[in-house]
Design a protein around this motif. Structure first.
Motif: not given
Ligand code: AHR
Length: 501
Positions: A64-65, A67, A110, A113, A118, A120
């Motif tokens: 998971t990132i 942001y 996105q 990602l 990953g 979001l």
């Protein structure tokens, strides 16, 4: 020193949530611009994203990132980052005294990602904004179509919703440096209203409410209690943030930073469970440790106060710490602490990812490389799946200035669905190796032991632009298995992963 460990499948901490290996990307310094996004770089695609960085992020194994911030989010208008790129406003970023061009916003991030694979995790601005803007953003990201915001998203090129489920209710709202900083009461009320309203739009959401920005904050403990009194029924997670650094040559205390992180986690769990008892609630709040790392904070503080009113640079070099072997061994120790609390810490974000206190560095027009801290993270993230085991450890001790006597060896272990066991070990002893034995009576089928780790004759060795591969993981050939006992010698100041199959 010596340590004796016992592993048994019946001694479990809990399931390892893959969100434990999250990362964090903030609009800060050269993280986005001249970091992940550099149009014109030889490896950049038509989207401007550097493919060499994409490859390294994939190799790192982040899940998971989080942001777009961080402190940045508390003065951020998400609308600035959508629509035609050439028409986006340039704004003052008050958190980092920079100019935000908004060249990269939600859609572009996105897309990036999707390249790195990953999930979001989005933060809403609760510094200068509140319920209406959070609802607008959620409508934009999650509603399929037929409303102003969702149709705006479609007109901006994204037919399908982003479908974001993890939401941070602001960032570090306990910190006086935060734009819109509030008291625990004021923040708790606002966070509850925002979460309730957002859930009316989408009942799949999971919310992270801000805990303390550090265990050393004067409001720590009371902040968590008050905020959870307001939000207990509205949120799934409370956040913890912690950064560590070596100060005054005190390597011993620095290597034992995991001791502090463990105390922090246990105190937040106790506080959350206290509120649970008062509320007679059946629910347990989880921890999202969504900022953690080594950060030479005092070096950064020394650079503060050098700006003037006309000086708002784009993507300045900020927080570009160069990490050493000792830093990597400490990061490995922090990962051990997170795994040992996998029952309550089910989300975490290494802060940050590229150039800014980061495992990955880039040079504009030039190469990208792995810092020392890259290795314990990637070696742990790739291996730690399934169940975290409760490791019984009987170890010699080292005496540290900050934490007194602590075990010389820290350990965590996981067993995956295929029955492979991974053992993660940190030798905190700065004076000599540790001889470790591991009793595997509970795992009679295991017959091979392979070890790899990070150590060096020079604990301050680092990877740099001119010497990007100075430090890399090395095999530890002392690992062996005989009967039900594994034996290994850990060099002083080292981090090691043993794979038992
Ligand atoms: O990660 C750098 C900063 O540290 C973040 O913006 C903030 O949340 C924390 O204080």
């Amino acid at each position: 020193t010596r340590a004796h460990l016992t592993l048994h499948p019946a001694f479990r901490v809990g399931a390892v949530d893959r969100r434990l290996f999250g990362g964090f990307v903030e609009h800060l310094g050269r993280h986005i611009y001249d970091g992940i996004h550099e149009p014109g770089h030889p490896t950049a695609g038509p989207d401007g994203f550097r493919r060499d960085v994409v490859e390294l992020v994939r190799e790192l194994g982040v899940t998971t990132i989080r942001y777009p911030g961080g402190n940045f989010v508390s003065n951020h208008r998400w609308e600035d980052g959508v629509g035609p790129a050439g028409e986006r406003p340039r704004r003052l970023d008050l958190a980092w005294h920079s100019t935000e061009t908004n060249r990269v916003g939600l859609h572009e991030f996105q897309q990036w990602l999707d390249l790195v694979g990953g999930e979001l995790m989005l933060a809403v601005n609760l510094g200068t904004r509140g319920v209406p803007e959070a609802l607008d953003l959620l409508e934009y990201t999650n509603v399929p179509s037929g409303t102003t915001r969702s149709d705006q998203r479609r007109a901006n090129g994204r037919e399908e919703p982003f479908g974001v489920t993890m939401w941070c209710l602001g960032n570090e709202m306990d910190g006086p440096w935060q734009v819109g900083h509030r008291s625990a009461d004021d923040y708790g009320k606002l966070a509850s209203q925002v979460a309730k309203a957002m859930r009316l739009v989408d009942n799949r959401l999971q919310f992270v409410v801000c805990g303390s920005s550090g265990r050393n904050m004067p409001t720590f403990g009371a902040w968590e209690r008050t905020v959870l009194e307001h939000t207990y029924d509205d949120v799934e997670y409370i956040s913890c943030h912690a950064y560590y650094q070596e100060t005054d040559g005190d390597l011993g205390s620095f290597l034992a930073s995991g001791v502090d992180m463990a105390a922090f986690i246990e105190e937040v769990v106790a506080t959350a469970d206290h509120v649970r008892a008062v509320k007679r609630s059946g629910k347990r709040i989880q921890i999202s440790f969504d900022e953690w790392n080594v950060w030479y904070f005092t070096r950064w503080n020394a650079q503060e106060g050098t700006f003037d009113i006309g000086d708002w640079p784009v993507a300045p070099r900020l927080l570009e710490d160069v990490y050493t072997v000792a830093d990597a061994v400490t990061v490995g120790g922090l990962l051990i602490t997170l795994l040992n609390h996998a029952d309550r810490v089910t989300s975490a974000s290494l802060a940050q990812l590229v150039n800014v206190i980061a495992p990955i560095m880039t040079e504009p027009g030039g190469p990208a490389w792995r810092q020392t801290t890259f290795f314990p993270f990637s070696l742990t993230s790739r291996a730690a799946r399934g169940t975290a085991l409760a490791v019984t450890i009987d170890a010699g001790t080292v005496t540290t200035k900050r934490y007194g006597e602590v075990p010389a060896v820290a350990a965590a272990a996981t067993v995956d669905d295929g029955g492979t066991v991974h053992l993660f070990l940190q030798n905190r002893d700065t004076t000599g190796p540790a001889t470790v034995t591991v009793d595997l009576t509970g795992f009679p089928e295991l017959s091979s032991a392979t070890a790899t780790g990070i150590w060096d004759d020079d604990p301050y060795a680092a990877n740099t632009l001119t010497e990007p591969d100075r430090v890399t993981p090395r095999p530890n050939d002392t690992a062996s298995i005989s009967g039900n006992i594994v034996t290994i010698t850990l060099p002083q100041v080292s981090w090691t992963r043993i794979t038992l199959a």
